[in-house]
Scaffold this active site. Structure first.
Site, PDB file in Angstrom:
ATOM      1  CE  LYS A 219      27.771   3.756 -28.758  1.00 31.24           C
ATOM      2  NZ  LYS A 219      26.959   3.070 -28.259  1.00 31.24           N
ATOM      3  CD  GLU A 268      21.922  -4.180 -31.383  1.00 35.03           C
ATOM      4  OE1 GLU A 268      23.120  -4.345 -31.575  1.00 35.03           O
ATOM      5  OE2 GLU A 268      21.605  -3.052 -31.196  1.00 35.03           O
ATOM      6  CD  GLU A 312      30.877   1.003 -25.707  1.00 40.21           C
ATOM      7  OE1 GLU A 312      31.695   0.781 -25.092  1.00 40.21           O
ATOM      8  OE2 GLU A 312      30.474   0.341 -26.897  1.00 40.21           O
ATOM      9  CD  GLU A 447      34.069  -3.399 -28.040  1.00 42.72           C
ATOM     10  OE1 GLU A 447      34.673  -2.990 -26.779  1.00 42.72           O
ATOM     11  OE2 GLU A 447      32.894  -3.072 -28.438  1.00 42.72           O
TER      12      GLU A 447
HETATM   13  C1  LIG Z   1      28.870  -2.444 -33.929  1.00 40.54           C
HETATM   14  C2  LIG Z   1      28.952  -3.641 -33.497  1.00 40.54           C
HETATM   15  O1  LIG Z   1      28.267  -3.957 -32.257  1.00 40.54           O
HETATM   16  C3  LIG Z   1      27.488  -3.147 -31.567  1.00 40.54           C
HETATM   17  C4  LIG Z   1      26.503  -3.795 -30.757  1.00 40.54           C
HETATM   18  C5  LIG Z   1      27.049  -4.506 -29.386  1.00 40.54           C
HETATM   19  C6  LIG Z   1      27.998  -3.843 -28.963  1.00 40.54           C
HETATM   20  C7  LIG Z   1      28.669  -2.853 -29.350  1.00 40.54           C
HETATM   21  C8  LIG Z   1      29.943  -2.319 -28.596  1.00 40.54           C
HETATM   22  O2  LIG Z   1      29.913  -2.652 -27.482  1.00 40.54           O
HETATM   23  O3  LIG Z   1      30.742  -1.366 -29.197  1.00 40.54           O
HETATM   24  C9  LIG Z   1      28.313  -2.241 -30.686  1.00 40.54           C
HETATM   25  O4  LIG Z   1      27.742  -0.960 -30.271  1.00 40.54           O
HETATM   26  C10 LIG Z   1      29.413  -4.934 -34.259  1.00 40.54           C
HETATM   27  O5  LIG Z   1      29.425  -6.128 -33.829  1.00 40.54           O
HETATM   28  O6  LIG Z   1      29.919  -4.538 -35.291  1.00 40.54           O
HETATM   29 MG   LIG Z   2      31.839  -1.196 -27.134  1.00 40.53          MG
END
Ligand SMILES: C=C(O[C@H]1C=CC=C(C(=O)O)[C@@H]1O)C(=O)O
Ligand SMILES: [Mg+2]
Length: 463
Positions: A219, A268, A312, A447
């Protein structure tokens, strides 16, 4: 560390001056008093008139606010910052004179700051105010905890200090900071919004996926930048109010330095520590919110069982579990994630609880946990060098630990995402996403687009 109770600021400063004379060294003084409740954003706004750098911090349930004005102590470090900072703070605290009213017993001096995402990153102009790790003890700190308000004043007193004059100046500043502020209810008006090369970014996501499918890593998180220009300078108080009101379930933070501010509303948590009890969180895997309750529920349900998002997420769970090994006992992590709903999107979320071993501090944990695969990848080193070589932006403090700790090393760090850097009438926003086997560049692009929304709205951009 000396804790005393004294009547007035001047009494406390006099006690400190006597100590400075005896020790032949300046005394670090921290005085806390309970005050009537004030609006934290008003306090922040009033701080502008003292022409000092400010910080703002609030937790997702809004039970705690910190607003700091000025820098009684400032600390900067580029390498090995976590351990050096721990050492530096221990030394400072050992000598500190902490004057607390009984009701403010848990309040005292605190360090606020952040670390860079990648200590090896070459930063240029954009991040020059937040270059490396930077911590500060604010001169004035407003604490609002469970509805109770306190003001802490931190400063150094030497044998030569004119205590009367200093006390008068502190009193004047105190009155200014606590007097009512009228805030204009205006939006920042966006002139221009520019996504930095979206096509090149999608190509990079495709290239990343190929590298993963070729076995380079499992990843890698790839981020991008959105640049905004406003008609006039950004009104920071307005942005804070908006984030506090709209971005439930998120920390709201702002770090200001020499006219540049790093602001965000991140969901987070990296680590929270109180009396060696530890909380952390795994947050990765994303879907939009639905327009109706029914649609929302359906999207959430799909997210919970979606293989790509679960993958992920699982890398983050496994990494955090491994990183706590040796630092903490009684580690509790549920087997399956739940949904973490936000205004614009929803995430997969797994809470983490543990008991820290006696000699381990929040800084040791932050050092070990950062960067989790929610922001970097798996395995960490490979993902980090891939990002360093290929990503099209400077991350600076984006995606890195930001937060505070106190004189017992209790504190909290969040991961600085859903964030942006604001200077005068310009802003750069950052958003990334976890690329794994089978990631679709278009889907990842969408996203990141929703991940820009919290800051874009708060800055007065699209609704
Ligand atoms: C890297 C980011 O989110 C991270 C945190 C939650 C979900 C994420 C995702 O689903 O890709 C990312 O890992 C961002 O918001 O810039
Ligand atoms: Mg994601």
């Amino acid at each position: 560390m000396i804790k005393t109770k004294d009547n007035t600021i001047e009494d406390s400063l006099n006690t400190a001056r006597e100590r400075a004379k005896t020790n032949n060294a300046s005394a670090f003084v921290s005085i806390t008093e309970p005050i009537d409740k004030v609006n934290p954003v008003h306090f922040f706004q009033a701080g502008k008139w003292l022409d000092k750098s400010r910080i703002f911090w609030s937790v997702p349930d809004r039970s705690l606010y910190y607003v700091g004005i000025g820098e009684a102590v400032s600390y900067q470090e580029s390498i090995n910052a976590y351990q050096k900072l721990k050492h530096h703070w221990k030394q400072l605290i050992e000598q500190a004179m902490i004057f607390n009213d009984d009701s403010a017993i848990t309040v005292g001096p605190k360090m606020f700051g952040g670390f860079p995402f990648d200590t090896n990153e070459q930063t240029s102009d954009l991040w020059k105010q937040f270059n490396g790790s930077e911590f500060r003890v604010p001169t004035y700190l407003l604490t609002i905890e469970n509805g109770e308000a306190f003001l802490t004043i931190n400063l150094f007193i030497s044998a030569q200090s004119d205590v009367r004059e200093i006390a008068q100046k502190l009193q004047r500043d105190r009155e200014l900071l606590l007097s009512p502020v009228s805030m204009q209810k205006r939006t920042n008006s966006v002139l221009l919004s520019h996504e930095v090369d979206p096509e090149a970014w999608k190509e990079l996501v495709a290239q990343t996926r190929t590298a993963i499918e070729d076995g380079y890593a499992e990843k890698i998180v790839i981020a991008r930048e959105l640049q905004i220009e406003f008609e006039t300078s950004v009104e920071l108080g307005y942005v804070l109010n908006h984030l506090l009101e709209v971005q439930n379930n998120s920390y709201v933070f702002l770090w200001e330095k020499n006219g540049t501010s790093f602001i965000g509303a991140t969901p987070e948590r990296l680590v929270w520590v109180k009396n060696q009890q530890l909380l952390s969180a795994c947050l990765a895997g994303t879907a939009p919110r639905g327009r109706t309750t029914e649609e929302d529920r359906k999207i959430g349900e799909e997210l919970l069982y979606d293989d790509k998002n679960r993958e992920e997420h699982q890398y983050v769970v496994d990494m955090i579990k491994g990183a706590l090994n040796g630092l903490a006992d009684d580690v509790e992590i549920p087997q399956t994630p739940v949904l973490y709903p936000l205004k614009n999107l929803q995430h997969l979320y797994t809470p983490v609880e543990a008991m820290l071993r006696e000699t381990i501090t929040i800084l040791d944990v932050a050092e070990k946990l950062h960067p989790t695969p929610a922001l970097c990848g798996q395995p960490t080193e490979r993902a980090m060098s891939f990002i360093r070589e290929n990503e099209l932006l400077e991350r600076g403090w984006y995606g890195a630990p930001i937060g505070w700790f106190d004189h017992h090393f209790n504190g909290e760090f969040a991961v600085a995402i859903r964030s942006g850097l604001v200077k005068d009438n310009k802003a750069s926003l950052f958003a990334g996403c976890g690329v794994v086997r089978g990631s679709d560049p278009e889907v990842e692009y969408e996203e990141t687009k929703i991940k820009f929304q919290p800051m874009l709205h708060a800055l007065g951009g699209s609704k």
